[in-house]
Design an enzyme around this catalytic site. Structure first.
Site, short mmCIF file in Angstrom:
data_model
loop_
_atom_site.label_atom_id
_atom_site.label_comp_id
_atom_site.label_asym_id
_atom_site.label_seq_id
_atom_site.Cartn_x
_atom_site.Cartn_y
_atom_site.Cartn_z
N HIS A 128 -0.27 -2.95 5.77
CA HIS A 128 -1.59 -2.73 6.36
C HIS A 128 -2.50 -1.95 5.42
O HIS A 128 -2.06 -1.08 4.67
CB HIS A 128 -1.45 -1.89 7.63
CG HIS A 128 -1.04 -2.67 8.83
ND1 HIS A 128 -1.68 -3.81 9.24
CD2 HIS A 128 -0.04 -2.45 9.73
CE1 HIS A 128 -1.10 -4.27 10.34
NE2 HIS A 128 -0.11 -3.47 10.66
N SER A 186 -1.49 -10.10 9.35
CA SER A 186 -2.60 -9.31 9.87
C SER A 186 -3.87 -9.71 9.14
O SER A 186 -3.96 -9.56 7.92
CB SER A 186 -2.32 -7.81 9.68
OG SER A 186 -3.42 -7.04 10.11
#
Length: 215
Positions: free
Chosen positions: A72, A125
């Site tokens: 992330h 993501s």
């Protein structure tokens, strides 16, 4: 614009052997979804998703620039030392944006390969920028300035903590000198709340000047 990050767990890993016996690793599946309220309470209308995806294909995928990172990140910028894969295909499959990405021979890419060989489960993501407008039942509707940054590989796609999501929602991003710069609205709001009546105009003016300097 706000940084929007959405996680999806449902995709598969492929391996292809070359003539010299070397393995090429790929990940494929739905990278983004439209017309569905996600776990972050956001919804991407198809009318917004289509032009954004088409632009990303034209400007990034077709030019071999559609790279993503391992792990992330809370910025629209892509950390070059974290690049692990490159999207080779992107298309619509109903309301899903289906994608295929090749795992690269970078340091992060080799780490991703090791995770795959070790049977580690992970997801993807997407990172993008866009404005939000509240609709019915509190659903946040993504607006026409929606711009895709990248799609990352992450170990815990369903584990977004509240504080991380809060940081993203409270940050505005603007383009300055060709780079995205984060504006922390929470800090500005705190400064105004703490200012005395005598100083509030001075504080507000300073905040406005700081904003102007980022344009």
């Amino acid at each position: 614009m706000k940084l929007l990050r959405e996680d999806i767990e449902d995709f598969e890993v492929l391996t292809e052997s070359t003539k010299d016996g070397k393995k090429n690793y790929y990940i494929q599946g739905p990278f983004m979804q439209a017309e569905t309220v996600n776990r972050n309470g956001r919804m991407y209308p198809m009318s917004i998703m289509v032009p954004a995806v088409e632009k990303y294909i034209e400007e990034a995928v077709a030019k071999n620039r559609a790279v993503g990172t391992l792990g992330h990140e809370d910025t629209p910028k892509i950390s070059e030392n974290k690049i692990s894969h490159k999207i080779t295909e992107l298309k619509f499959d109903g309301n899903n944006v289906w994608g295929k990405a090749k795992v690269l021979e970078t340091a992060a890419g080799k780490e991703l390969q090791a995770l795959i060989d070790g049977g580690v489960s992970f997801g993807c993501s997407s990172r993008a920028l866009g404005s939000l407008k509240e609709g019915e039942n509190g659903v946040k509707i993504v607006q026409s300035d929606f711009t895709i940054s990248c799609v990352d590989a992450v170990l815990q796609p369903s584990g977004i903590s509240c504080w991380v999501d809060g940081i993203m929602e409270e940050s505005e991003w603007v383009m300055r000198n060709g780079e995205w710069v984060k504006l922390n609205l929470e800090k500005a709001q705190t400064s105004i709340r703490k200012a005395s009546k005598q100083d509030i105009e001075k504080v507000a003016l300073q905040i406005f000047e700081n904003y102007i300097n980022t344009l």
